[in-house]
Motif scaffolding. Structure first.
Motif, PDB file in Angstrom:
ATOM      1  N   PHE A 143     -20.582 -56.543  -6.806  1.00  0.00           N
ATOM      2  CA  PHE A 143     -20.901 -56.241  -5.436  1.00  0.00           C
ATOM      3  C   PHE A 143     -21.876 -57.105  -4.951  1.00  0.00           C
ATOM      4  CE2 PHE A 143     -20.443 -51.251  -6.821  1.00  0.00           C
ATOM      5  CZ  PHE A 143     -19.160 -51.657  -7.144  1.00  0.00           C
ATOM      6  N   ASP A 144     -22.137 -58.255  -5.343  1.00  0.00           N
ATOM      7  CA  ASP A 144     -23.553 -59.006  -4.971  1.00  0.00           C
ATOM      8  C   ASP A 144     -22.955 -60.519  -4.511  1.00  0.00           C
ATOM      9  OD1 ASP A 144     -22.920 -59.740  -7.581  1.00  0.00           O
ATOM     10  OD2 ASP A 144     -24.754 -59.780  -8.316  1.00  0.00           O
ATOM     11  N   PRO A 185     -14.473 -61.227 -14.190  1.00  0.00           N
ATOM     12  CA  PRO A 185     -14.920 -62.052 -13.017  1.00  0.00           C
ATOM     13  C   PRO A 185     -15.230 -60.977 -12.057  1.00  0.00           C
ATOM     14  CG  PRO A 185     -12.666 -62.784 -13.661  1.00  0.00           C
ATOM     15  CD  PRO A 185     -12.968 -61.659 -14.649  1.00  0.00           C
ATOM     16  N   PHE A 186     -14.624 -59.843 -11.595  1.00  0.00           N
ATOM     17  CA  PHE A 186     -15.019 -58.983 -10.694  1.00  0.00           C
ATOM     18  C   PHE A 186     -15.181 -57.516 -11.256  1.00  0.00           C
ATOM     19  CE2 PHE A 186     -12.959 -62.358  -8.351  1.00  0.00           C
ATOM     20  CZ  PHE A 186     -13.815 -62.564  -7.366  1.00  0.00           C
ATOM     21  N   ASN A 187     -16.415 -56.890 -10.944  1.00  0.00           N
ATOM     22  CA  ASN A 187     -16.444 -55.411 -11.110  1.00  0.00           C
ATOM     23  C   ASN A 187     -15.472 -54.743  -9.888  1.00  0.00           C
ATOM     24  OD1 ASN A 187     -17.864 -53.087 -12.042  1.00  0.00           O
ATOM     25  ND2 ASN A 187     -18.698 -52.952  -9.910  1.00  0.00           N
ATOM     26  N   GLU A 188     -14.826 -53.493 -10.400  1.00  0.00           N
ATOM     27  CA  GLU A 188     -14.303 -52.590  -9.516  1.00  0.00           C
ATOM     28  C   GLU A 188     -13.691 -53.386  -8.146  1.00  0.00           C
ATOM     29  OE1 GLU A 188     -16.664 -48.452 -10.665  1.00  0.00           O
ATOM     30  OE2 GLU A 188     -17.131 -49.407  -8.998  1.00  0.00           O
ATOM     31  N   ILE A 189     -12.941 -54.241  -8.499  1.00  0.00           N
ATOM     32  CA  ILE A 189     -12.375 -55.013  -7.520  1.00  0.00           C
ATOM     33  C   ILE A 189     -11.679 -54.289  -6.171  1.00  0.00           C
ATOM     34  CG2 ILE A 189      -9.840 -55.135  -8.379  1.00  0.00           C
ATOM     35  CD1 ILE A 189     -10.522 -58.373  -7.843  1.00  0.00           C
ATOM     36  N   CYS A 247      -9.741 -57.529 -16.042  1.00  0.00           N
ATOM     37  CA  CYS A 247     -10.223 -56.975 -14.601  1.00  0.00           C
ATOM     38  C   CYS A 247     -10.819 -55.740 -14.994  1.00  0.00           C
ATOM     39  CB  CYS A 247      -8.533 -56.725 -14.176  1.00  0.00           C
ATOM     40  SG  CYS A 247      -7.687 -55.523 -15.130  1.00  0.00           S
ATOM     41  N   MET A 248     -11.322 -55.306 -13.963  1.00  0.00           N
ATOM     42  CA  MET A 248     -12.308 -54.046 -13.739  1.00  0.00           C
ATOM     43  C   MET A 248     -11.712 -53.493 -12.691  1.00  0.00           C
ATOM     44  SD  MET A 248     -14.727 -51.641 -14.272  1.00  0.00           S
ATOM     45  CE  MET A 248     -16.133 -51.212 -13.839  1.00  0.00           C
ATOM     46  N   PHE A 278      -4.014 -52.301  -8.026  1.00  0.00           N
ATOM     47  CA  PHE A 278      -5.032 -53.227  -8.335  1.00  0.00           C
ATOM     48  C   PHE A 278      -4.927 -53.648  -9.783  1.00  0.00           C
ATOM     49  CE2 PHE A 278      -6.568 -50.602  -5.187  1.00  0.00           C
ATOM     50  CZ  PHE A 278      -7.321 -51.388  -4.226  1.00  0.00           C
ATOM     51  N   TYR A 279      -4.148 -52.619 -10.719  1.00  0.00           N
ATOM     52  CA  TYR A 279      -3.920 -53.143 -11.940  1.00  0.00           C
ATOM     53  C   TYR A 279      -2.516 -54.133 -11.938  1.00  0.00           C
ATOM     54  CZ  TYR A 279      -6.999 -49.325 -13.496  1.00  0.00           C
ATOM     55  OH  TYR A 279      -8.098 -48.475 -13.735  1.00  0.00           O
TER      56      TYR A 279
END
Ligand code: P53
Length: 483
Positions: A143-144, A185-189, A247-248, A278-279
């Motif tokens: 998220f940052d 690479p990404f949290n909770e895309i 992924c996440m 997303f998956y």
């Protein structure tokens, strides 16, 4: 009952903006998260993501109003990481999921050289984990997105941000490959769609219409999908052979409110749009048709070129990770809503909820694991799961958090059942091993840890760490694997 998988990974997860503090150390710049103040909470079950105008957020840089910005302070992990990792080891954790702050590595987004201080800090943290014998899963973007990238490029809706991110990933692979086992690479895309500010570093108040907003959100998300695929492609070349890339997704499993087929259909559509999509893109490497139909019906326009599609197809993830906190219900018309603090689903009369309205559903985790294994046949990892509660230290300087022990053990039992069902799930990181600042409400008092941290919502306190009862429960579980 004994947990059946011996080589299962058990540990905890955190995120840079919620623990590190030291927001300007070593030239670190701000992110949009650090421009959102703590505001006294009127209704815990309301939606809390966002809420500030762009002007208010920009004013926060000078902070003339003297508000408190909790994610600038976290729990001071930046200075206390040795003590914290020692506690993680003592608890028996054998995996730690942490995130690296992009703004510590490239404070201006396009600096000629990465920051030496930033690299040194994470090298110290990772070295400490290795010394403790703890495996590490690193999230590159939790998220940052640095505000400098919002300022100069407009955040993820701009395609050029892909290359900035890949350049950042390249530094991480070069510096930390030998110390990292798993990369996300990404949290909770999917948060890109819930909040363009949190997910994409794009101000929500920049849009004039719903269609413009959603087009930008999906465009930004597409850029993250492409960035993720490029990072995987690069990682396969740069990293040691055993390294895995995943992924996440923030997974909110939903049920039809009743057996009315129109509600079941609504639930199917909702699951496609809010979860499977997303998956599907990152595990199957393709954009499914249902999303194209949804875009058409909602006047959402996304530019996707042929090259992108090839890249997605050729660089799918090795494993799938997700956060699982709750479930919700879906119906064409919902009379009673349930909170997720970032999105609203329907209430489920069979489930209890936390003070923030998150509906507790361990069996839903077994259902979710089975659904995902059936659909993707890729190894699964539960990257976040836990319970936020208002807590205070008692006279013995501990917290008798029996509700947390129950929450965790009930979920662990359902993982065990899923493994018996035949699901390939290889690890679990609880949210969180240690109290942190909440992502959605910015509260310190929404506590998830098995370690209590003595800070209040305004960062008053000693910052000292205390073991809760769940700490000993987890420690014992790691020794016996008895549930
Ligand atoms: P907080 C909402 C629903 C499910 C997962 O959330 C979510 C959110 C966003 O709040 O995000 C994850 O702190 C996120 C973590 C976050 C954790 O859930 O709002 O990856 O950063 O702290 C718990 O209670």
């Amino acid at each position: 009952m004994k947990f059946i998988k011996d080589d299962f990974l058990w540990g905890g997860a955190t995120a840079a903006s919620q623990i590190e503090g030291a927001y300007d150390a070593g030239g670190k710049t701000l992110t949009l998260l650090e421009m959102k103040p703590f505001l006294p909470i009127k209704d815990r079950t309301a939606i809390h993501f966002g809420g500030q105008t762009k002007e208010e957020m920009l004013e926060s840089i000078e902070n003339k109003k003297n508000l408190h910005y909790p994610k600038r302070f976290g729990i001071d992990f930046y200075h206390r990481y040795k003590e914290d990792i020692a506690l993680f080891k003592e608890a028996g954790m054998n995996v730690y999921r942490m995130s690296i702050a992009w703004s510590r590595i490239f404070p201006n987004g396009d600096d000629k050289e990465p920051s030496k201080e930033g690299i040194a800090f994470y090298r110290n943290v990772l070295t400490e984990c290795k010394k403790a014998g703890i495996k590490v899963m690193v999230t590159m973007h939790h998220f940052d997105t640095p505000y400098e990238i919002t300022k100069k490029w407009g955040g993820w809706k701009n395609r050029e941000v892909i290359d900035l991110f890949v350049r950042y990933a390249k530094v991480l692979f070069k510096e930390f490959d030998e110390m990292v086992d798993y990369w996300l690479p990404f949290n909770e895309i999917n948060v890109a769609i819930w909040s363009t500010e949190v997910g994409l570093g794009v101000f929500e108040s920049d849009f004039n219409s719903k269609s413009e907003r959603n087009s930008a959100a999906y465009q930004g998300l597409h850029h993250q999908f492409v960035a993720q695929a490029k990072v995987i492609e690069l990682g396969k070349k740069m990293c040691k052979l055993q390294t895995q890339f995943g992924c996440m997704v923030a997974n909110i499993t939903t049920y039809s409110l009743d057996c009315n087929p129109i509600n079941e259909m609504e639930n199917l559509k909702s699951q496609q749009i809010s979860r499977w999509f997303f998956y599907d893109v990152v595990a199957k490497g393709e954009y499914p048709n249902y999303i194209k139909r949804n875009w058409k019906e909602n006047d959402i326009n996304v530019n996707i070129d042929e090259q992108d599609l090839k890249l997605l197809k050729n660089n799918t993830v090795d494993f799938i990770s997700f956060s699982y906190y709750m479930s919700a219900t879906v119906a064409v018309e919902l009379s009673q809503k349930a909170s997720g603090n970032v999105s609203m689903g329907g209430k489920n009369p069979f489930l209890k909820a936390t003070e923030w309205g998150w509906q507790i559903d361990p069996i839903g985790l077994r259902i979710t694991l089975n659904q995902m294994w059936d659909r993707y046949q890729k190894p699964l990892f539960i990257a976040e799961n836990g319970i936020g509660v208002l807590e205070t230290l008692n006279d013995q300087n501990t917290v008798e958090d029996n509700y947390r022990i129950e929450y965790l053990s009930e979920h662990f039992k359902q993982i065990n059942e899923a493994i018996k069902d035949g699901v390939d799930v290889f690890g679990y990181t609880m949210w969180t091993p240690i109290d942190v600042v909440s992502a959605s409400t910015n509260e310190m008092s929404k506590r998830y840890g098995m370690i209590y941290v003595d800070y209040d919502d305004y960062h008053n306190g000693t910052g000292n760490r205390f073991k809760k009862k769940s700490f000993e429960w987890f420690q014992n579980f790691m020794k016996t694997k008895e549930l």
